[in-house]
Each structure stands twice: as structure tokens, then as C-alpha cells.
Design a protein around this motif. Structure first.
Motif, PDB file in Angstrom:
ATOM      1  N   GLY A 117      -9.355   7.015 -15.795  1.00 16.99           N
ATOM      2  CA  GLY A 117      -8.403   6.523 -16.782  1.00 16.99           C
ATOM      3  C   GLY A 117      -7.258   7.479 -17.018  1.00 16.99           C
ATOM      4  N   LEU A 118      -6.414   7.120 -17.966  1.00 16.95           N
ATOM      5  CA  LEU A 118      -5.263   7.947 -18.281  1.00 16.95           C
ATOM      6  C   LEU A 118      -4.755   7.658 -19.676  1.00 16.95           C
ATOM      7  N   ILE A 146       0.323  -3.135 -28.322  1.00 14.53           N
ATOM      8  CA  ILE A 146      -0.767  -3.410 -27.384  1.00 14.53           C
ATOM      9  C   ILE A 146      -2.081  -3.314 -28.147  1.00 14.53           C
ATOM     10  N   ASP A 147      -2.934  -4.297 -27.975  1.00 15.45           N
ATOM     11  CA  ASP A 147      -4.226  -4.331 -28.659  1.00 15.45           C
ATOM     12  C   ASP A 147      -5.302  -3.629 -27.845  1.00 15.45           C
ATOM     13  N   VAL A 148      -6.244  -2.994 -28.549  1.00 13.92           N
ATOM     14  CA  VAL A 148      -7.420  -2.421 -27.898  1.00 13.92           C
ATOM     15  C   VAL A 148      -8.168  -3.559 -27.208  1.00 13.92           C
ATOM     16  N   GLY A 149      -8.591  -3.315 -25.981  1.00 13.26           N
ATOM     17  CA  GLY A 149      -9.293  -4.324 -25.196  1.00 13.26           C
ATOM     18  C   GLY A 149      -8.385  -5.130 -24.285  1.00 13.26           C
ATOM     19  N   ALA A 150      -7.061  -5.011 -24.488  1.00 13.91           N
ATOM     20  CA  ALA A 150      -6.119  -5.788 -23.678  1.00 13.91           C
ATOM     21  C   ALA A 150      -6.159  -5.340 -22.220  1.00 13.91           C
ATOM     22  N   ARG A 162      -7.853  -1.416 -18.802  1.00 14.35           N
ATOM     23  CA  ARG A 162      -7.995  -2.006 -20.129  1.00 14.35           C
ATOM     24  C   ARG A 162      -7.677  -0.926 -21.144  1.00 14.35           C
ATOM     25  N   VAL A 163      -7.142  -1.327 -22.266  1.00 12.56           N
ATOM     26  CA  VAL A 163      -6.794  -0.412 -23.340  1.00 12.56           C
ATOM     27  C   VAL A 163      -8.067  -0.087 -24.118  1.00 12.56           C
ATOM     28  N   ILE A 174       0.774   5.641 -28.246  1.00  9.21           N
ATOM     29  CA  ILE A 174       0.001   6.336 -27.223  1.00  9.21           C
ATOM     30  C   ILE A 174      -1.244   5.501 -26.984  1.00  9.21           C
ATOM     31  N   VAL A 175      -1.545   5.239 -25.713  1.00  7.52           N
ATOM     32  CA  VAL A 175      -2.694   4.402 -25.374  1.00  7.52           C
ATOM     33  C   VAL A 175      -3.615   5.123 -24.403  1.00  7.52           C
ATOM     34  N   GLY A 176      -4.900   4.887 -24.552  1.00  7.86           N
ATOM     35  CA  GLY A 176      -5.892   5.341 -23.593  1.00  7.86           C
ATOM     36  C   GLY A 176      -6.251   4.168 -22.711  1.00  7.86           C
ATOM     37  N   LEU A 177      -6.095   4.343 -21.409  1.00  4.38           N
ATOM     38  CA  LEU A 177      -6.332   3.262 -20.453  1.00  4.38           C
ATOM     39  C   LEU A 177      -7.497   3.621 -19.537  1.00  4.38           C
ATOM     40  N   GLU A 178      -8.380   2.674 -19.310  1.00  5.29           N
ATOM     41  CA  GLU A 178      -9.516   2.860 -18.420  1.00  5.29           C
ATOM     42  C   GLU A 178      -9.326   1.984 -17.188  1.00  5.29           C
TER      43      GLU A 178
END
Length: 70
Positions: free
Chosen positions: A5-6, A15-19, A35-36, A47-51
Motif C-alpha cells: 500500500g501507500l 474520498i470515503d474509507v472503503g472506496a 481501496r481506501v 491524506i489517504v491510506g491506500l491498500e
């Protein structure tokens, strides 16, 4: 950034969590599904965490490189 992830900054967009999203990492022409997993609103964006749905291959990732995300 890691193989799984990043963290990125998204400007002017909620942007919603899980999007689910699609991103490109560095010069790699392959678009990757993510996914967020978390968000943190900031004055200049979010700032978003992406997997990644599929981790980056070992050969395509070197610790210390910070590729651009689009």
C-alpha cells in the motif's frame, strides 16, 4: 509506500474509507486497484491510506523510492 500500500494526498476531492480506486505507481504503465483504508482531512487536501488488492512484485519495488501516483 510499501509492497502492500501507500499514502497519498488527494486534492479537491472527498474520498470515503472503503472506496475502490485505480492508481498508477511511478513509471509503471499498469493501473493498480486499491481501496481506501483511512483518511485524514487537511487544509490543502485529504491524506489517504491506500491498500493494493495485489501487492507490488518484489522486483518492482525498492525501499527508498517514492514513485508518483496518478
Amino acid at each position: 509506500m510499501s509492497r502492500t500500500g501507500l499514502r497519498a494526498i488527494v486534492e479537491d476531492e472527498h474520498i470515503d474509507v472503503g472506496a475502490p480506486l485505480v492508481v498508477r505507481v511511478g513509471d509503471d504503465p499498469v493501473q493498480r486497484a486499491v481501496r481506501v483504508v483511512w483518511t485524514s482531512p487537511e487544509p490543502d487536501g485529504t491524506i489517504v491510506g491506500l491498500e493494493f488488492f495485489e501487492p507490488l512484485p518484489e522486483s518492482g519495488y525498492r525501499l527508498g523510492q517514492l514513485p508518483a501516483v496518478s
